[in-house]
Write an enzyme that holds these catalytic residues in place. Structure first.
Site, PDB file in Angstrom:
ATOM      1  N   CYS A 373       0.892  -1.212   0.104  1.00  0.00           N
ATOM      2  CA  CYS A 373       0.166   0.129  -0.120  1.00  0.00           C
ATOM      3  C   CYS A 373       0.749   1.332   0.035  1.00  0.00           C
ATOM      4  CB  CYS A 373      -0.931  -0.047   1.144  1.00  0.00           C
ATOM      5  SG  CYS A 373      -2.236   1.145   1.050  1.00  0.00           S
ATOM      6  N   HIS A 477      -3.648  -4.799   0.342  1.00  0.00           N
ATOM      7  CA  HIS A 477      -3.031  -5.404   1.438  1.00  0.00           C
ATOM      8  C   HIS A 477      -3.191  -7.132   1.352  1.00  0.00           C
ATOM      9  CE1 HIS A 477      -2.720  -1.739   4.140  1.00  0.00           C
ATOM     10  NE2 HIS A 477      -3.258  -1.319   3.195  1.00  0.00           N
ATOM     11  N   GLU A 479      -1.951  -9.270   3.372  1.00  0.00           N
ATOM     12  CA  GLU A 479      -2.246  -9.745   4.660  1.00  0.00           C
ATOM     13  C   GLU A 479      -3.521  -9.885   5.119  1.00  0.00           C
ATOM     14  OE1 GLU A 479      -1.591  -5.374   5.477  1.00  0.00           O
ATOM     15  OE2 GLU A 479      -0.969  -6.960   4.094  1.00  0.00           O
TER      16      GLU A 479
END
Length: 507
Positions: A373, A477, A479
């Site tokens: 990001c 993102h 994750e």
């Protein structure tokens, strides 16, 4: 009056008569238990010449002493004694153990009943056998006779000191130094000290390959010292190579993650009045899912007034294996030489300076970098690129890339031709990613390439620096994908390629 005539003077030991001529002149008498002796046990150092000596009054000679020594005092500590012949009534086994008569002429003294009687000498027959060696045992500490054949002694060839066994008899044997089986000090070639074997000529030493029948059986036929040395060096090299390979492939990687910075808010107290540096939990757990160690890299201040330190970001880049730039606040427009169009878009200039230095340190060390990001946008700025300060303002036709749903906001991707990211992810029917950003790449920095774009509006979603093993930025993102649902793109191949590059460039 002499000492011999003085009745108060102590009696002197007899001086035996060793004249070889007298012994030869007298008739030979068979040896008796009282008169037998061993000439080979006499030392040639005490033999006198053929000079007649007058008998003197003397005491009874001590049994077991060297009677042939001229002026040698009796030695009561000797461990030898005269050899006796087998008794007439002894058994056949006992008679077999008795040695045959000696072959050398010996002069023995027969103890007499009176001190004035001279010792009786006798000459052994010429056909008698060699003397025997006496060995001490527990049952007989003085020594038990052990028969030894003269042929066995002659076959051995050397005495206990390495000399050649003498073959003469009588006085000739004594004068020539042939010490026989019990002497070992006479003869030729006895130059080594007693009780040490002589390894002369071509005789192999004990324990050598020649003494054991040649080369060891574990060696190959035709082996030479050079071939054995080559195998030894090859084994050492393979062991070193295995240890190095284990260190390269099995040592746990250490990955650094840049810190988010929380600045103090005016008017707040307690923890909010301090500068905080922290990690978002999901990014740390996503990286650790591949069994690597994660370290948050704090900011450094070598000019600090309170806690100055000599530690620099260069030291972190040197000792860590890779860098992850996590998301967070906007990149300040001042960092890419622009002025913020709105006050709330000022960004975090302090964090920009910290992460830009950290990024360049890892690039110079050749270590891999993965930006997420904000990290993707910072990589573009680090190489001279610029950003859209707000997508909705600069690109009104674009879809919303940030909404109230936060990580659940999504869009699909498209990959340009030759994208390395597409090769990492493999064939995917509909690659869906989340979208949580209001800034995006505007102009690419030098040596950067676009790896992915938003399929709906063409906003840049991934970039890569071409002049480094692995420097890549993802605008979404990864994750958050597993928690968002199975329809989201699995980005673990990107993480695996990042960690693989970290292992390959860790030296």
């Amino acid at each position: 009056m002499t000492d011999a005539q003085d009745p108060k003077s102590p009696q002197q030991p007899p001086k035996p008569e060793l004249d070889a001529n007298k012994s030869a002149a007298k008739p030979a008498t068979p040896a008796t238990p009282e008169t037998s002796s061993s000439a080979s046990t006499q030392s040639t150092d005490y033999v006198e010449g053929a000079t007649p000596a007058a008998p003197r009054a003397t005491g009874k000679p001590v049994g077991g002493t060297a009677e042939g020594s001229a002026d040698m005092p009796p030695n009561p500590d000797t461990l030898t004694r005269p050899v006796h012949q087998a008794e007439p009534g002894a058994s056949a086994d006992a008679r077999a153990e008795q040695p045959p008569p000696a072959t050398t002429a010996s002069a023995a003294t027969t103890p007499s009943a009176t001190p004035t009687t001279p010792p009786t000498t006798s000459a052994a027959p010429a056909a008698s056998q060699p003397p025997i060696a006496e060995v001490a045992s527990d049952r007989n500490p003085i020594g038990a006779p052990v028969a030894a054949s003269r042929e066995d002694v002659k076959a051995a060839g050397v005495g206990s000191a390495g000399g050649t066994i003498g073959t003469g008899t009588g006085a000739t044997s004594a004068s020539s130094g042939g010490a026989g089986a019990s002497g070992g000090s006479g003869g030729s070639g006895g130059g080594e000290p007693p009780h040490q074997p002589a390894f002369g000529g071509s005789a192999p030493r004990p324990g050598s390959p020649a003494s054991m029948g040649g080369a060891p059986s574990y060696l190959q036929a035709g082996d030479s010292p050079w071939s054995v040395l080559r195998r030894i060096m090859g084994a050492r090299f393979r062991a070193w190579y295995d240890r190095a390979g284990q260190r390269i492939t099995q040592r746990t990687l250490k990955i650094g993650i840049s810190a988010r910075i929380f600045h103090p808010e005016p008017g707040n107290k307690g923890l909010r009045s301090k500068t905080l540096q922290y990690l978002e939990e999901s990014i740390a757990h996503w990286v650790m899912s591949r069994d690597v160690l994660v370290f948050m890299i704090p900011t450094v201040d070598t000019q600090g007034q309170l806690h100055p330190s000599h530690i620099r970001l260069h030291d972190y880049a040197k000792h860590l294996d890779g860098l992850v730039l996590q998301g967070g606040a906007d990149v300040a427009p001042l960092t890419y030489s622009e002025v913020a169009t709105r006050h709330e878009w000022q960004g975090d200039r302090m964090r920009d300076m910290y992460e830009l230095e950290l990024l360049h340190e890892f690039v110079e060390q050749g270590k891999p970098i993965l930006g997420v990001c904000r990290g993707c946008q910072l990589i573009n700025v680090a190489f001279g690129g610029t950003l859209h300060q707000d997508i909705a303002t600069d690109l009104p036709e674009a879809i919303p890339h940030v909404t109230e749903t936060y990580e659940h906001n999504r869009h699909t991707l498209t990959f340009p031709e030759g994208s390395s990211l597409a090769q990492m992810l493999g064939p995917v029917d509909v690659p869906i990613v989340n979208s949580i950003h209001h800034q995006s790449v505007k102009t690419l920095g030098r040596d950067l390439s676009v790896e992915a774009m938003c399929a709906e509006d063409g906003v840049v979603e991934a970039i890569r620096y071409r002049k480094a093993p692995f420097v890549m930025g993802l605008q979404w993102h990864p994750e958050f994908h597993r928690a968002g649902g199975p329809e989201f793109l699995d980005c673990t191949p990107v993480l695996d390629n990042f960690l693989r590059a970290a292992r390959e460039t860790r030296f």
